[in-house]
Design a protein around this motif. Structure first.
Motif, PDB file in Angstrom:
ATOM      1  N   ALA A 172       0.344  -1.133   0.090  1.00 60.45           N
ATOM      2  CA  ALA A 172       0.192   0.086   0.306  1.00 60.45           C
ATOM      3  C   ALA A 172       1.112   1.089  -0.284  1.00 60.45           C
ATOM      4  CB  ALA A 172      -0.877   0.125   1.316  1.00 60.45           C
ATOM      5  N   GLN A 173       1.875   1.675   0.826  1.00 57.79           N
ATOM      6  CA  GLN A 173       2.813   2.602   1.196  1.00 57.79           C
ATOM      7  C   GLN A 173       4.191   2.366  -0.549  1.00 57.79           C
ATOM      8  OE1 GLN A 173       6.122   2.024   3.736  1.00 57.79           O
ATOM      9  NE2 GLN A 173       6.170   4.322   3.646  1.00 57.79           N
ATOM     10  N   ALA A 174       3.995   1.359  -0.815  1.00 59.27           N
ATOM     11  CA  ALA A 174       4.598   1.670  -2.987  1.00 59.27           C
ATOM     12  C   ALA A 174       3.420   1.644  -3.487  1.00 59.27           C
ATOM     13  CB  ALA A 174       4.891  -0.081  -2.907  1.00 59.27           C
ATOM     14  N   VAL A 175       2.017   1.534  -3.534  1.00 63.86           N
ATOM     15  CA  VAL A 175       1.660   2.155  -4.799  1.00 63.86           C
ATOM     16  C   VAL A 175       1.131   3.558  -4.386  1.00 63.86           C
ATOM     17  CG1 VAL A 175      -0.842   2.039  -5.222  1.00 63.86           C
ATOM     18  CG2 VAL A 175       0.130  -0.371  -4.613  1.00 63.86           C
ATOM     19  N   GLU A 176       1.538   4.309  -3.386  1.00 62.88           N
ATOM     20  CA  GLU A 176       0.810   5.270  -3.137  1.00 62.88           C
ATOM     21  C   GLU A 176       1.394   6.114  -3.302  1.00 62.88           C
ATOM     22  OE1 GLU A 176       0.163   8.321   1.362  1.00 62.88           O
ATOM     23  OE2 GLU A 176       1.222   6.348   1.247  1.00 62.88           O
ATOM     24  N   GLY A 177       0.554   7.053  -4.363  1.00 63.01           N
ATOM     25  CA  GLY A 177       0.897   8.349  -4.631  1.00 63.01           C
ATOM     26  C   GLY A 177       1.891   7.712  -7.135  1.00 63.01           C
ATOM     27  N   LEU A 178       1.660   6.194  -7.056  1.00 64.71           N
ATOM     28  CA  LEU A 178       1.765   6.387  -8.676  1.00 64.71           C
ATOM     29  C   LEU A 178       0.869   6.927  -9.276  1.00 64.71           C
ATOM     30  CD1 LEU A 178       3.493   3.169  -8.548  1.00 64.71           C
ATOM     31  CD2 LEU A 178       4.941   4.854  -8.590  1.00 64.71           C
ATOM     32  N   ASP A 179       1.412   6.887 -10.493  1.00 60.92           N
ATOM     33  CA  ASP A 179       0.546   7.380 -11.861  1.00 60.92           C
ATOM     34  C   ASP A 179      -0.658   6.095 -11.528  1.00 60.92           C
ATOM     35  OD1 ASP A 179       0.250   9.134 -14.328  1.00 60.92           O
ATOM     36  OD2 ASP A 179      -0.550   7.024 -14.697  1.00 60.92           O
ATOM     37  N   THR A 180      -2.220   6.811 -11.270  1.00 61.02           N
ATOM     38  CA  THR A 180      -3.645   6.059 -11.617  1.00 61.02           C
ATOM     39  C   THR A 180      -3.068   4.891 -12.729  1.00 61.02           C
ATOM     40  OG1 THR A 180      -4.373   7.712 -10.319  1.00 61.02           O
ATOM     41  CG2 THR A 180      -5.043   6.311 -11.244  1.00 61.02           C
ATOM     42  N   GLY A 181      -3.217   6.273 -13.858  1.00 60.57           N
ATOM     43  CA  GLY A 181      -3.069   4.855 -15.028  1.00 60.57           C
ATOM     44  C   GLY A 181      -2.532   3.929 -14.982  1.00 60.57           C
ATOM     45  N   LEU A 182      -0.684   4.234 -14.730  1.00 56.79           N
ATOM     46  CA  LEU A 182      -0.186   3.054 -14.828  1.00 56.79           C
ATOM     47  C   LEU A 182      -0.236   2.024 -13.427  1.00 56.79           C
ATOM     48  CD1 LEU A 182       2.936   2.078 -15.583  1.00 56.79           C
ATOM     49  CD2 LEU A 182       3.781   3.150 -13.515  1.00 56.79           C
ATOM     50  N   VAL A 183      -1.293   2.261 -12.570  1.00 59.68           N
ATOM     51  CA  VAL A 183      -1.295   1.202 -11.485  1.00 59.68           C
ATOM     52  C   VAL A 183      -2.910   0.093 -12.256  1.00 59.68           C
ATOM     53  CG1 VAL A 183      -2.166   0.658  -9.161  1.00 59.68           C
ATOM     54  CG2 VAL A 183      -0.284   3.013  -9.927  1.00 59.68           C
ATOM     55  N   THR A 184      -3.674   0.918 -12.904  1.00 61.91           N
ATOM     56  CA  THR A 184      -4.363   0.315 -13.228  1.00 61.91           C
ATOM     57  C   THR A 184      -4.459  -0.531 -14.212  1.00 61.91           C
ATOM     58  OG1 THR A 184      -5.892   2.500 -12.983  1.00 61.91           O
ATOM     59  CG2 THR A 184      -7.028   0.813 -14.649  1.00 61.91           C
ATOM     60  N   LEU A 185      -3.463  -0.039 -15.252  1.00 60.42           N
ATOM     61  CA  LEU A 185      -2.591  -0.598 -16.264  1.00 60.42           C
ATOM     62  C   LEU A 185      -1.935  -2.406 -15.583  1.00 60.42           C
ATOM     63  CD1 LEU A 185      -2.137  -2.229 -19.834  1.00 60.42           C
ATOM     64  CD2 LEU A 185       0.017   0.053 -19.144  1.00 60.42           C
ATOM     65  N   TYR A 186      -1.315  -2.023 -14.703  1.00 59.44           N
ATOM     66  CA  TYR A 186      -0.259  -3.307 -14.058  1.00 59.44           C
ATOM     67  C   TYR A 186      -1.160  -3.743 -13.565  1.00 59.44           C
ATOM     68  CZ  TYR A 186       2.225  -4.942 -10.075  1.00 59.44           C
ATOM     69  OH  TYR A 186       2.564  -6.326  -8.788  1.00 59.44           O
ATOM     70  N   ASP A 187      -2.295  -3.498 -12.747  1.00 60.61           N
ATOM     71  CA  ASP A 187      -3.310  -4.140 -11.715  1.00 60.61           C
ATOM     72  C   ASP A 187      -3.807  -5.409 -13.167  1.00 60.61           C
ATOM     73  OD1 ASP A 187      -3.064  -3.484  -9.582  1.00 60.61           O
ATOM     74  OD2 ASP A 187      -4.458  -1.972  -9.271  1.00 60.61           O
ATOM     75  N   ARG A 188      -4.509  -4.754 -14.527  1.00 59.47           N
ATOM     76  CA  ARG A 188      -5.180  -5.295 -15.342  1.00 59.47           C
ATOM     77  C   ARG A 188      -4.186  -6.807 -15.741  1.00 59.47           C
ATOM     78  NH1 ARG A 188      -5.658  -4.583 -20.441  1.00 59.47           N
ATOM     79  NH2 ARG A 188      -4.866  -3.051 -20.636  1.00 59.47           N
ATOM     80  N   LEU A 189      -2.896  -5.758 -16.522  1.00 65.96           N
ATOM     81  CA  LEU A 189      -2.195  -7.169 -16.770  1.00 65.96           C
ATOM     82  C   LEU A 189      -1.941  -8.365 -15.863  1.00 65.96           C
ATOM     83  CD1 LEU A 189       0.873  -4.503 -18.917  1.00 65.96           C
ATOM     84  CD2 LEU A 189      -1.584  -5.788 -19.620  1.00 65.96           C
ATOM     85  N   ARG A 190      -2.020  -8.179 -14.573  1.00 63.17           N
ATOM     86  CA  ARG A 190      -1.253  -9.178 -13.552  1.00 63.17           C
ATOM     87  C   ARG A 190      -2.439  -9.592 -13.418  1.00 63.17           C
ATOM     88  NH1 ARG A 190      -1.735  -9.217  -7.819  1.00 63.17           N
ATOM     89  NH2 ARG A 190      -2.839  -6.899  -7.854  1.00 63.17           N
ATOM     90  N   ALA A 191      -3.641  -9.502 -12.570  1.00 62.51           N
ATOM     91  CA  ALA A 191      -4.567  -9.764 -13.350  1.00 62.51           C
ATOM     92  C   ALA A 191      -4.602 -11.879 -14.171  1.00 62.51           C
ATOM     93  CB  ALA A 191      -5.802  -9.392 -13.242  1.00 62.51           C
ATOM     94  N   GLN A 192      -4.022 -10.705 -15.824  1.00 62.68           N
ATOM     95  CA  GLN A 192      -4.852 -11.636 -16.622  1.00 62.68           C
ATOM     96  C   GLN A 192      -3.392 -12.521 -16.543  1.00 62.68           C
ATOM     97  OE1 GLN A 192      -4.352  -8.544 -19.961  1.00 62.68           O
ATOM     98  NE2 GLN A 192      -6.778  -8.153 -19.367  1.00 62.68           N
TER      99      GLN A 192
END
Length: 244
Positions: A172-192
């Motif tokens: 949670a601390q590592a994600v805090e402040g990261l670009d929202t679009g980047l995190v959204t893309l990352y989470d989608r790819l990680r799930a796939q």
């Protein structure tokens, strides 16, 4: 095309490492040797339970049979004692006395037969009680073994859960402040893609799929501006350029 600050892209590798660790912990939680051992012991306890039920039923049946056999013997003894008392009283006639003597002889033979039956039941009961005692001891041993492994499993799960809590907080601390679009893309790819959404581009190799990229694809990636998010042409994962 997704864009994000180069520093955010590099920080994404830390998030990926934490997510990988969480995935490892989730797998570890379900594959502990103690869990398999408990399942094995449960199967043994279940198998033994069938034998225990059969053995306890046999002992119970034999106890009832012995009670009946003892009752039959006691009934004959009582009848014989009563006849002997009448005979010893001297208050019966010769004919009745003769009949009593005959009946006493018959009762003695009957008692002998019934005592043999009683003895046979007692011997069978003793054998079954011995077998039941061994089964009970084996069952107690299995239950004790399971209880010990349950304690071991619970301690291991508590340790895993504690680490999960620590890693989750770090994530949670590592994600805090990261670009929202980047995190959204990352989470989608990680799930796939089985939990791995971002990887380092090492030379020409994607460390996510471990494949070498075509030189032309590598040149295209290198030509991108540092804030453009690169993707692997083979696996579609986010490629993090450490030198960007």
């Amino acid at each position: 095309m997704t864009t994000a600050p180069p520093e955010d892209q590099r920080r994404l590798l830390e998030v990926q490492a934490l997510d990988t660790r969480l995935q490892q912990l989730a797998h570890k939680r379900t594959t502990l040797p103690s869990i398999a051992r408990i399942a094995e012991l449960d199967a043994q306890i279940s198998d033994l339970s069938t034998s225990l039920v059969a053995s306890r039923t046999a002992v119970s049946d034999l106890k009832r049979e012995l009670t009946k056999a003892e009752g039959d013997v006691e009934q004959v003894r009582t009848r014989a004692a009563r006849d002997q008392t009448r005979l010893d009283s001297g208050q019966v006639g010769a004919k009745d006395a003769q009949a009593l003597v005959g009946e006493l002889a018959s009762l003695a033979r009957r008692q002998e037969v019934l005592e043999e039956v009683e003895l046979g039941v007692m011997e069978r009961l003793e054998a079954h009680e011995d077998a039941l005692a061994k089964l009970d001891a084996a069952n107690d041993e299995l239950l004790a073994a399971k209880a010990a492994v349950v304690v071991e499993r619970d301690a291991e799960l508590a340790q895993i859960d504690a680490e999960v809590a620590t890693v989750t907080a770090a994530r949670a601390q590592a994600v805090e402040g990261l670009d929202t679009g980047l995190v959204t893309l990352y989470d989608r790819l990680r799930a796939q893609l089985g939990g791995l959404g971002a990887a380092v581009l090492s030379g020409r190799r994607c460390e996510g799929c471990r494949l070498e990229l075509n030189p032309s694809d590598v040149e295209i990636i290198k030509a991108k501006s540092p804030d453009q998010v690169a993707r692997c042409e083979e696996c579609s994962r986010i490629l993090v350029r450490l030198d960007a």
